[in-house]
Design an enzyme around this catalytic site. Structure first.
Site, PDB file in Angstrom:
ATOM      1  N   HIS A 150      -8.840  -8.360  -0.887  1.00 45.76           N
ATOM      2  CA  HIS A 150      -8.561  -8.543   0.537  1.00 45.76           C
ATOM      3  C   HIS A 150      -9.694  -9.405   1.101  1.00 45.76           C
ATOM      4  O   HIS A 150     -10.860  -8.989   1.079  1.00 45.76           O
ATOM      5  CB  HIS A 150      -8.554  -7.200   1.269  1.00 45.76           C
ATOM      6  CG  HIS A 150      -7.332  -6.375   1.039  1.00 45.76           C
ATOM      7  ND1 HIS A 150      -6.950  -5.935  -0.208  1.00 45.76           N
ATOM      8  CD2 HIS A 150      -6.406  -5.897   1.915  1.00 45.76           C
ATOM      9  CE1 HIS A 150      -5.837  -5.218  -0.091  1.00 45.76           C
ATOM     10  NE2 HIS A 150      -5.490  -5.177   1.183  1.00 45.76           N
ATOM     11  N   LYS A 182      -0.551   4.610   1.400  1.00 46.34           N
ATOM     12  CA  LYS A 182      -0.699   4.794   2.844  1.00 46.34           C
ATOM     13  C   LYS A 182       0.631   5.047   3.543  1.00 46.34           C
ATOM     14  O   LYS A 182       0.667   5.564   4.656  1.00 46.34           O
ATOM     15  CB  LYS A 182      -1.319   3.543   3.474  1.00 46.34           C
ATOM     16  CG  LYS A 182      -2.787   3.302   3.217  1.00 46.34           C
ATOM     17  CD  LYS A 182      -3.239   2.095   4.048  1.00 46.34           C
ATOM     18  CE  LYS A 182      -4.735   1.839   3.919  1.00 46.34           C
ATOM     19  NZ  LYS A 182      -5.070   1.230   2.630  1.00 46.34           N
ATOM     20  N   HIS A 186       0.862  -1.192   0.000  1.00 49.45           N
ATOM     21  CA  HIS A 186       0.000   0.000   0.000  1.00 49.45           C
ATOM     22  C   HIS A 186       0.894   1.236   0.000  1.00 49.45           C
ATOM     23  O   HIS A 186       1.070   1.890   1.030  1.00 49.45           O
ATOM     24  CB  HIS A 186      -0.913   0.007   1.230  1.00 49.45           C
ATOM     25  CG  HIS A 186      -1.900  -1.111   1.279  1.00 49.45           C
ATOM     26  ND1 HIS A 186      -3.213  -0.971   0.856  1.00 49.45           N
ATOM     27  CD2 HIS A 186      -1.775  -2.400   1.684  1.00 49.45           C
ATOM     28  CE1 HIS A 186      -3.847  -2.129   1.010  1.00 49.45           C
ATOM     29  NE2 HIS A 186      -2.993  -3.009   1.513  1.00 49.45           N
ATOM     30  N   ASP A 193       2.956  -5.631   2.448  1.00 49.87           N
ATOM     31  CA  ASP A 193       1.738  -4.967   2.899  1.00 49.87           C
ATOM     32  C   ASP A 193       2.031  -3.531   3.327  1.00 49.87           C
ATOM     33  O   ASP A 193       2.539  -2.754   2.540  1.00 49.87           O
ATOM     34  CB  ASP A 193       1.078  -5.787   4.000  1.00 49.87           C
ATOM     35  CG  ASP A 193      -0.422  -5.556   4.097  1.00 49.87           C
ATOM     36  OD1 ASP A 193      -1.001  -4.938   3.181  1.00 49.87           O
ATOM     37  OD2 ASP A 193      -1.029  -6.018   5.081  1.00 49.87           O
ATOM     38  N   ASN A 194       1.744  -3.166   4.540  1.00 50.97           N
ATOM     39  CA  ASN A 194       1.822  -1.767   4.970  1.00 50.97           C
ATOM     40  C   ASN A 194       3.193  -1.409   5.526  1.00 50.97           C
ATOM     41  O   ASN A 194       3.938  -2.279   5.976  1.00 50.97           O
ATOM     42  CB  ASN A 194       0.748  -1.483   6.016  1.00 50.97           C
ATOM     43  CG  ASN A 194      -0.645  -1.726   5.493  1.00 50.97           C
ATOM     44  OD1 ASN A 194      -1.080  -2.861   5.359  1.00 50.97           O
ATOM     45  ND2 ASN A 194      -1.347  -0.658   5.177  1.00 50.97           N
ATOM     46  N   GLU A 222      -9.672 -10.921   6.389  1.00 52.89           N
ATOM     47  CA  GLU A 222      -8.609 -10.436   7.278  1.00 52.89           C
ATOM     48  C   GLU A 222      -9.241 -10.185   8.639  1.00 52.89           C
ATOM     49  O   GLU A 222      -9.628  -9.070   8.984  1.00 52.89           O
ATOM     50  CB  GLU A 222      -7.978  -9.155   6.719  1.00 52.89           C
ATOM     51  CG  GLU A 222      -6.777  -8.701   7.531  1.00 52.89           C
ATOM     52  CD  GLU A 222      -6.153  -7.414   7.018  1.00 52.89           C
ATOM     53  OE1 GLU A 222      -5.111  -7.032   7.555  1.00 52.89           O
ATOM     54  OE2 GLU A 222      -6.712  -6.795   6.085  1.00 52.89           O
TER      55      GLU A 222
END
Length: 444
Positions: free
Chosen positions: A238, A85, A82, A339-340, A241
């Site tokens: 997604h 973000k 991401h 991911d993040n 989760e």
């Protein structure tokens, strides 16, 4: 130039001799090599490409340095992240550390701050970091609730063009599933198609925020598959989760794909709640995914951070990851990804897929033996993205990571801060961008 422990020869044609490479990533026969997880090789590089791979000792000394059994890896691949973000933690931390807190904090920051310049600069920062770490391909999700899609997708297209030749970039949308039952969903599918992206969403509904299996799940899934098929798009979802065992959307995704006779690629990320099901349901779900041709990506560092977190002084009881071993054993393509990064969903991270793999080995027990699990951060995510990356193969670009570590034990035990990253056979500057570059974006 910092940290790199060696410099390759300046000639356009040279050899890197006496290396150790994961055998599963060497796409050529090596007669005489004993069995084992690592292969002893010499690499010939000619005009920025791998020209030949031979057993260690085959190439003459005058062609290049003896690297004393240093490990070599292909550039690594992050198929789920991401970038939009990233790096907002200093201005928008997650006070609770859980998924609900992350969603609320991100929404506040997105509404107040995510103009084109803000997204562009943070995305650029993330790409510079990943490049220095040896990442060669990234697929990023972009938050896509209106009006953000009309801001972030043009920025992504700009970044994709700017970074062409350095990092292969792909994109997918992310939004609540139920927006695809509205005209906003159709418009988003058009934006994704115009951007050459993948259609993505979460299997949660904004209309039923407390439900892990919302009443409109099946209707909305059919609509997502229909919109994707009409535009020739792949799907990147997604799914589940959650720490809630009632979250069982993955099997519904698989059954919808079969019922719709969907021919595109389908990647499902997270699916953590599957680990909380009975063995019988796990087997049924994996079989359905196999029939539907679904690929799976696990995000071990982020989900271990978010899931089973309590606001009381209680130790988490599980690791927050899916049944990756069982999926791989049944023939599903499985990957791990970053991911993040430094945002409300994960306070840490540095866009480093080698570190992600190292953590995944420990979190998911991808060892004893390690076997070919390194493919989950290299060749397999590249195949999921539909690109040829993540292997050592004659004719491919010499985009490599050379480690001082001589084997998996040394690689996994110590942070590989002194790695040498080669792009087209040349060592790049691995100096990381300074966080101070973003200081003005962090001010209130």
């Amino acid at each position: 130039m910092t940290h790199a422990f060696f410099q390759p020869p300046a000639a356009s044609r040279f050899a890197l001799r006496n290396l150790r490479a994961p055998r599963c990533l060497v796409a050529t026969d090596l007669p005489g090599n004993p069995a084992g997880e690592l292969a002893a090789i010499d690499l010939l590089i000619d005009n920025g490409r791998i020209a030949a791979i031979e057993a260690a000792g085959a190439m003459p000394a005058e062609l290049g340095p003896d690297l004393d059994a240093s490990m070599v890896l292909p550039g690594m691949v992050d198929c789920h992240t991401h970038l939009d973000k990233g790096h907002i933690w200093p201005r928008q931390p997650n006070p609770t550390g859980d998924g609900a807190g992350a969603s609320m904090a991100t929404m506040r920051d997105r509404t107040a701050r995510w103009n084109a310049d803000d997204v562009r600069r943070r995305m650029e920062f993330g790409l510079c970091t990943a490049y220095a770490k040896g990442v060669v391909a990234i697929s990023t999700h972009l938050d896509s609730l209106a009006p953000q899609a009309s801001i972030s997708f043009p920025v992504f297209r700009e970044m994709r063009e700017r970074w062409a030749g350095r990092i292969d970039l792909q994109v997918s949308s992310i939004a609540p599933l139920d927006i695809f039952l509205t005209d906003e969903g159709r418009q988003l599918a058009d934006i994704v198609a115009e951007s050459g992206g993948k259609l993505g969403c979460v299997t949660r509904s904004a209309r039923f925020p407390g439900e892990t299996m919302p009443p409109d799940l099946d209707e909305a899934l059919v609509r997502v598959f229909t919109l994707a098929a009409e535009r020739g798009l792949h799907l990147d979802l997604h799914v589940d989760e959650s720490t809630d065992p009632n979250a069982r959307a993955l099997i519904r995704v698989a059954r919808t794909a079969m019922a719709q006779d969907f021919t595109g690629r389908i990647l499902c990320g997270h699916v953590t709640s599957l680990a909380l099901q009975t063995d019988e349901f796990i087997e049924e779900t994996i079989a359905a995914c196999k029939d539907a041709g679904i690929d799976i990506v696990s995000l071990p560092t982020v989900n271990m951070y978010l899931q089973d977190r309590s606001q009381e002084a209680r130790t988490p009881r599980w690791r927050g990851v899916t049944v990756l071993h069982e999926m791989k054993a049944r023939g599903l393509r499985v990957a791990v990804a970053g991911d993040n990064c430094r945002d409300p969903f994960y306070a840490y991270g540095d866009h480093d897929m080698l570190d992600t793999f190292t953590q995944a080995v420990k979190i998911l027990h991808l060892d004893h033996p390690l076997g070919d699990w390194i493919r989950a951060a290299t060749e397999t995510p590249a195949a999921i993205m539909g690109i040829e990356r993540g292997v050592l193969k004659p004719g491919t670009p010499a985009d490599l990571i050379v480690l001082k570590a001589r084997d998996y034990s040394e690689m996994l035990a110590r942070a590989q801060f002194d790695r040498t990253v080669l792009r087209a056979g040349r060592a790049i500057d691995t100096t990381l961008p300074d966080y101070r570059l973003l200081d003005d974006l962090m001010r209130a």
